[in-house]
Design an enzyme around this catalytic site. Structure first.
Site, PDB file in Angstrom:
ATOM      1  N   HIS A 104      -7.154  -2.063   5.171  1.00 50.86           N
ATOM      2  CA  HIS A 104      -6.338  -1.068   5.875  1.00 50.86           C
ATOM      3  C   HIS A 104      -7.002   0.293   5.704  1.00 50.86           C
ATOM      4  O   HIS A 104      -8.105   0.381   5.184  1.00 50.86           O
ATOM      5  CB  HIS A 104      -4.920  -1.121   5.291  1.00 50.86           C
ATOM      6  CG  HIS A 104      -3.891  -0.359   6.064  1.00 50.86           C
ATOM      7  ND1 HIS A 104      -3.833  -0.351   7.436  1.00 50.86           N
ATOM      8  CD2 HIS A 104      -2.857   0.429   5.645  1.00 50.86           C
ATOM      9  CE1 HIS A 104      -2.814   0.408   7.823  1.00 50.86           C
ATOM     10  NE2 HIS A 104      -2.212   0.892   6.759  1.00 50.86           N
ATOM     11  N   HIS A 140       0.858  -1.192   0.000  1.00 53.16           N
ATOM     12  CA  HIS A 140       0.000   0.000   0.000  1.00 53.16           C
ATOM     13  C   HIS A 140       0.889   1.235   0.000  1.00 53.16           C
ATOM     14  O   HIS A 140       2.102   1.140   0.149  1.00 53.16           O
ATOM     15  CB  HIS A 140      -0.982  -0.014   1.174  1.00 53.16           C
ATOM     16  CG  HIS A 140      -0.333   0.076   2.526  1.00 53.16           C
ATOM     17  ND1 HIS A 140       0.489  -0.906   3.032  1.00 53.16           N
ATOM     18  CD2 HIS A 140      -0.390   1.036   3.480  1.00 53.16           C
ATOM     19  CE1 HIS A 140       0.906  -0.562   4.242  1.00 53.16           C
ATOM     20  NE2 HIS A 140       0.395   0.612   4.532  1.00 53.16           N
ATOM     21  N   ASP A 179       0.075  -4.255   6.506  1.00 55.99           N
ATOM     22  CA  ASP A 179      -0.949  -3.507   7.239  1.00 55.99           C
ATOM     23  C   ASP A 179      -2.385  -3.896   6.853  1.00 55.99           C
ATOM     24  O   ASP A 179      -2.831  -3.688   5.730  1.00 55.99           O
ATOM     25  CB  ASP A 179      -0.751  -2.002   7.011  1.00 55.99           C
ATOM     26  CG  ASP A 179       0.619  -1.534   7.466  1.00 55.99           C
ATOM     27  OD1 ASP A 179       1.474  -2.388   7.756  1.00 55.99           O
ATOM     28  OD2 ASP A 179       0.835  -0.314   7.532  1.00 55.99           O
ATOM     29  N   HIS A 201       1.412   3.787   1.982  1.00 54.89           N
ATOM     30  CA  HIS A 201       2.006   4.457   3.146  1.00 54.89           C
ATOM     31  C   HIS A 201       3.527   4.393   3.057  1.00 54.89           C
ATOM     32  O   HIS A 201       4.106   3.369   2.692  1.00 54.89           O
ATOM     33  CB  HIS A 201       1.497   3.832   4.446  1.00 54.89           C
ATOM     34  CG  HIS A 201       0.084   4.230   4.759  1.00 54.89           C
ATOM     35  ND1 HIS A 201      -0.747   3.476   5.545  1.00 54.89           N
ATOM     36  CD2 HIS A 201      -0.641   5.307   4.366  1.00 54.89           C
ATOM     37  CE1 HIS A 201      -1.936   4.079   5.636  1.00 54.89           C
ATOM     38  NE2 HIS A 201      -1.898   5.185   4.920  1.00 54.89           N
ATOM     39  N   ASP A 211       6.106   4.201   4.952  1.00 61.37           N
ATOM     40  CA  ASP A 211       7.013   3.252   5.609  1.00 61.37           C
ATOM     41  C   ASP A 211       7.088   1.934   4.826  1.00 61.37           C
ATOM     42  O   ASP A 211       7.879   1.057   5.155  1.00 61.37           O
ATOM     43  CB  ASP A 211       6.632   3.009   7.078  1.00 61.37           C
ATOM     44  CG  ASP A 211       5.185   2.605   7.280  1.00 61.37           C
ATOM     45  OD1 ASP A 211       4.320   3.062   6.513  1.00 61.37           O
ATOM     46  OD2 ASP A 211       4.910   1.825   8.214  1.00 61.37           O
ATOM     47  N   HIS A 212       6.291   1.824   3.776  1.00 66.56           N
ATOM     48  CA  HIS A 212       6.294   0.608   2.955  1.00 66.56           C
ATOM     49  C   HIS A 212       6.836   0.830   1.541  1.00 66.56           C
ATOM     50  O   HIS A 212       6.907  -0.119   0.767  1.00 66.56           O
ATOM     51  CB  HIS A 212       4.879   0.019   2.871  1.00 66.56           C
ATOM     52  CG  HIS A 212       4.380  -0.437   4.210  1.00 66.56           C
ATOM     53  ND1 HIS A 212       4.378  -1.760   4.591  1.00 66.56           N
ATOM     54  CD2 HIS A 212       3.927   0.261   5.279  1.00 66.56           C
ATOM     55  CE1 HIS A 212       3.922  -1.856   5.833  1.00 66.56           C
ATOM     56  NE2 HIS A 212       3.636  -0.648   6.280  1.00 66.56           N
TER      57      HIS A 212
END
Ligand code: ZN
Length: 312
Positions: A146, A67, A209, A69, A71-72
């Site tokens: 998520h 996804h 997530d 976000h 941090d990914h």
């Protein structure tokens, strides 16, 4: 059974939740699979973690992002730059949900790298969608739940059926009937398993997530190795639901019920002791009557995909 060169194993590059810590880098996982590699969810700093882990970029043919976000996926440009140095001109495909397409394309653009990057956005559907062939194994994606559209990934090696020539002859089955028996499972009272042995293919699943939903169990079913996030402990289950994450108990329970053999827990928040999360997941596995081995990942861990044994 490994058909190609090299081991099948997961190299853990980073394991932090939303923010990195002194011990935990942002996310990043490389699956080594028959001489090729798939990189999952590279967060910031993954280029350097690859160096620490001895992961070489030339083998990475795909980057799978769950996804959008950061941090990914904020590690995508750095990894692409590294690829441009190591293997100029070679192609790489970046997969993600349709929702993340513009974000991923922007990350590929800022890399300005001399690599042939294809970004593919896949629909987040409530069923498995085939997205690629990885060294003869099928890579599929399925929607999770998520705060933004998210995909779980699953890599499935096809099973192998080996016929016994003697058993076929004894059953009087030959020629095109052998194919019919394989397709239909039974022919004139002879069952496929009576005249053959079946070796199931290996399965690896990757779930980041998501809040708990039926798709989690579906993505990890019968996996030899499943990577699951566990951002929260069960005592904070209300936060997990509100923010779209799993608890360690939920991860252990779903993995045990789905028949996962080795569970790798990650996306660990600095608010918890990792040992506490591991103990909670193991308790959940036992309560569900499962046999899943639970491993709480640390940066630079290498976890082997456990070999499958043939079934008669
Ligand atoms: Zn997220």
């Amino acid at each position: 059974m490994s058909l190609g060169s090299g081991p099948r194993e997961l190299v853990v590059l980073g394991t932090a939740g939303a923010v990195p810590t002194r011990e935990r880098n942002h996310n990043g996982y490389v699956l080594r699979w028959d001489g090729t590699s798939v990189l999952f969810d590279p967060g910031e700093g993954i280029q350097r973690q690859m160096l620490h882990a001895g992961v070489s970029s030339p083998r990475i043919e795909r980057i799978c992002v769950t996804h959008r976000h950061n941090d990914h996926c904020l590690g995508v440009p750095g990894v692409l730059n590294r690829m441009a140095q190591d293997r100029p001109g070679r192609p790489v495909t970046v997969h993600g949900p349709e929702d993340a397409f513009e974000h991923l394309r922007a990350l590929a653009v800022v890399a300005q790298a001399n690599v042939r990057v294809t970004v593919q956005g896949h629909p987040a559907l409530d069923e498995e969608v085939p997205i690629a062939d990885v060294a003869g194994s099928a890579l599929t994606a399925r929607a999770l739940d998520h705060r933004v559209p998210a995909l779980g990934y699953r890599l499935t090696e096809p099973g192998h059926v080996t016929f016994s020539r003697d058993a076929l002859a004894a059953a009087g089955i030959s020629g095109p009937d052998v194919g019919r028996l394989q397709r239909e499972g039974e022919l004139r009272g002879v069952r496929l398993e009576d005249v053959s042995t079946h070796r199931p293919g290996q399965v690896v699943a990757f779930v980041m997530d998501t809040r708990l939903c039926p798709a989690v169990g579906a993505v990890v079913r019968d996996a030899d190795l499943a990577v699951l996030e566990c951002t929260f402990a069960e005592r904070d289950a209300h936060l997990a639901t509100a923010r779209g994450h799993l608890t360690a108990r939920q991860a252990g329970d779903v993995a045990a019920r789905a028949g996962v053999r080795t569970l790798v827990l990650t996306h660990v928040s600095a608010r918890y002791d990792a040992a506490e999360l591991g103990a909670e997941a193991r308790t959940a596995v036992a309560a569900a009557g499962g046999t899943t081995t639970v491993h709480v990942a640390q940066d630079l861990d290498v976890v082997a995909v456990p070999p499958r044994v043939g079934r008669g």
